[in-house]
Design an enzyme around this catalytic site. Structure first.
Site, mmCIF file in Angstrom:
data_model
loop_
_atom_site.group_PDB
_atom_site.id
_atom_site.type_symbol
_atom_site.label_atom_id
_atom_site.label_comp_id
_atom_site.label_asym_id
_atom_site.label_seq_id
_atom_site.Cartn_x
_atom_site.Cartn_y
_atom_site.Cartn_z
ATOM 1 N N GLU A 152 -21.436 -64.699 -27.542
ATOM 2 C CA GLU A 152 -20.557 -63.749 -27.385
ATOM 3 C C GLU A 152 -20.764 -62.494 -28.401
ATOM 4 O O GLU A 152 -20.347 -62.358 -29.370
ATOM 5 C CB GLU A 152 -18.999 -64.231 -27.748
ATOM 6 C CG GLU A 152 -17.936 -62.884 -27.791
ATOM 7 C CD GLU A 152 -16.553 -63.322 -27.948
ATOM 8 O OE1 GLU A 152 -16.357 -64.692 -28.500
ATOM 9 O OE2 GLU A 152 -15.636 -62.579 -27.917
ATOM 10 N N LYS A 195 -20.418 -64.635 -22.832
ATOM 11 C CA LYS A 195 -19.039 -63.846 -22.953
ATOM 12 C C LYS A 195 -19.379 -62.604 -23.549
ATOM 13 O O LYS A 195 -19.074 -62.251 -24.702
ATOM 14 C CB LYS A 195 -18.206 -64.839 -23.884
ATOM 15 C CG LYS A 195 -16.897 -64.133 -24.188
ATOM 16 C CD LYS A 195 -16.134 -65.060 -24.947
ATOM 17 C CE LYS A 195 -14.462 -64.663 -25.107
ATOM 18 N NZ LYS A 195 -13.650 -65.617 -25.508
HETATM 19 P P1 13P Z 1 -9.644 -61.352 -26.195
HETATM 20 O O1 13P Z 1 -9.912 -61.469 -24.739
HETATM 21 O O2 13P Z 1 -8.364 -61.088 -26.690
HETATM 22 O O3 13P Z 1 -10.726 -60.211 -26.403
HETATM 23 O O4 13P Z 1 -10.103 -62.575 -26.856
HETATM 24 C C1 13P Z 1 -11.558 -63.245 -26.617
HETATM 25 C C2 13P Z 1 -11.950 -63.724 -27.801
HETATM 26 O O5 13P Z 1 -12.146 -65.185 -27.746
HETATM 27 C C3 13P Z 1 -12.573 -62.982 -28.625
HETATM 28 O O6 13P Z 1 -13.424 -63.555 -29.402
#
Ligand code: 13P
Length: 340
Positions: free
Chosen positions: A178, A220
């Site tokens: 991510e 992600k």
């Molecule tokens: P949000 O969809 O609120 O951005 O959160 C996703 C997430 O896992 C952030 O690390």
């Protein structure tokens, strides 16, 4: 030597058209802020009640096939007395675990951050596996300004993502990779395109250097969107085109699924934009969701910390999951917001 059997089974369970991931892994300080917005005290019991509510939403497995949990939740039970990860498994939802330990300042900067938690990660993995986690999450963040992010912070964060992902795969855990470019600021869509490109370019150059097998990761990313304070907010088609342009340029087809974060978009915007992305034809990867706020916000507001509101709160979560499922297939229409 990586044993791919477990990794492949987990990817098969998650990379399913029309399904996505619920991010319910807010750190204690983040969930405390979310609870403050509804005037609920962030006690361990309140957090258990709330996460139990999310994970026991009737039929949520129709649209959610993975839930990212916070460490505390792995050991908590539902109101029916079953461990939350076991309840998920029973409903064919794969339990996951946030394994990073949050952000610290990068070198002498107060504006740039790196993610910590690598030191004891390998040792922690075994315990998480015993607690039924089959995938993990590690988040790095980048702020945009006219001069930031620096290539130095992009390199440092890409290194930590790659080292984390390699440790996960060695332990039979699928890593969610991510890299989040934040929406805060007045930057344009074009500037977000430029920064997201630089970030994904470096990430996908770095992952193979650490032996990470791209077939067994979940990416992600953020969508390519203008900053929250940018006057020119652009339409969903422009966002979809810019997002797909970056992904097609930098994300190899070996990656099975891309599950976007919502990043502060409203619940409805995150659905509209996901639908626009999935309305531009077939892509090499699945394009789905791993939303936190965009799935949970209406549910949290309906709950208000009140036991009597649990059914209403679960209905809100179910609705957002269903609409995002349709959006991940390019079959959503905003008029559906008012149905049922
Ligand atoms: P949000 O969809 O609120 O951005 O959160 C996703 C997430 O896992 C952030 O690390």
């Amino acid at each position: 030597m990586i044993s791919t059997q477990q990794l492949s089974a987990t990817i098969e369970a998650i990379a399913v058209p029309g399904k996505g991931i619920l991010a319910a892994d807010e750190s204690t300080s983040t969930i405390t802020k979310r609870f403050q917005s509804i005037n609920v005290e962030s006690t361990e019991e309140n957090r258990r009640i709330y996460r139990s509510l999310l994970c026991t939403t009737p039929n949520i497995q129709d649209y959610i096939n993975g839930v990212i949990l916070y460490e505390e939740t792995l050991g908590q039970k539902t109101d029916q007395g079953q461990l939350i990860p076991l309840t998920l498994e029973k409903n064919h939802i794969v339990p996951g675990i946030k394994v990073d330990k949050g952000l610290v300042d990068f070198q002498n900067s107060t504006e740039e951050k790196v993610t910590q938690g690598l030191d004891d990660l390998d040792a922690r993995m075994n315990a998480y596996k015993q607690q039924h986690a089959r995938f993990a999450k590690w988040r790095v963040v980048f702020s945009i300004s006219s001069s930031l992010p620096t290539q130095a912070v992009i390199n440092a964060n890409a290194e930590s993502l790659a080292k984390y992902a390699a440790i996960c795969q060695k332990n039979g855990i699928v890593p969610i990779v991510e890299p989040e470019v934040l929406m805060e600021g007045s930057h344009t869509l074009l500037r977000c395109h430029e920064v997201t490109s630089a970030v994904l370019k470096t990430v996908f150059e770095t992952l193979p250097k650490h032996g990470v097998i791209l077939d067994y990761i979940i990416l992600k990313p953020n969508m390519v969107v203008p900053g929250k304070e940018c006057a020119d907010q652009r339409n969903p088609e422009a966002i979809a085109t810019a997002t797909l342009d970056v992904l097609k340029t930098y994300v190899p087809a070996a990656v099975p699924t891309i599950n976007f974060l919502s990043g502060g978009q409203s619940a409805v915007d995150a659905t509209i934009n996901l639908n626009a992305i999935n309305s531009q034809g077939k892509q090499p990867w699945l394009l789905s969701y791993s939303y936190g706020r965009a799935l949970q916000d209406p549910c949290l507001k309906a709950w208000k910390g009140n036991l009597e509101n649990i059914n209403a709160a679960q209905k809100e979560l179910f609705k957002r999951a269903k609409l995002n499922s349709l959006a991940s297939l390019g079959k959503y229409n905003v008029s559906m917001e008012n149905e049922g």
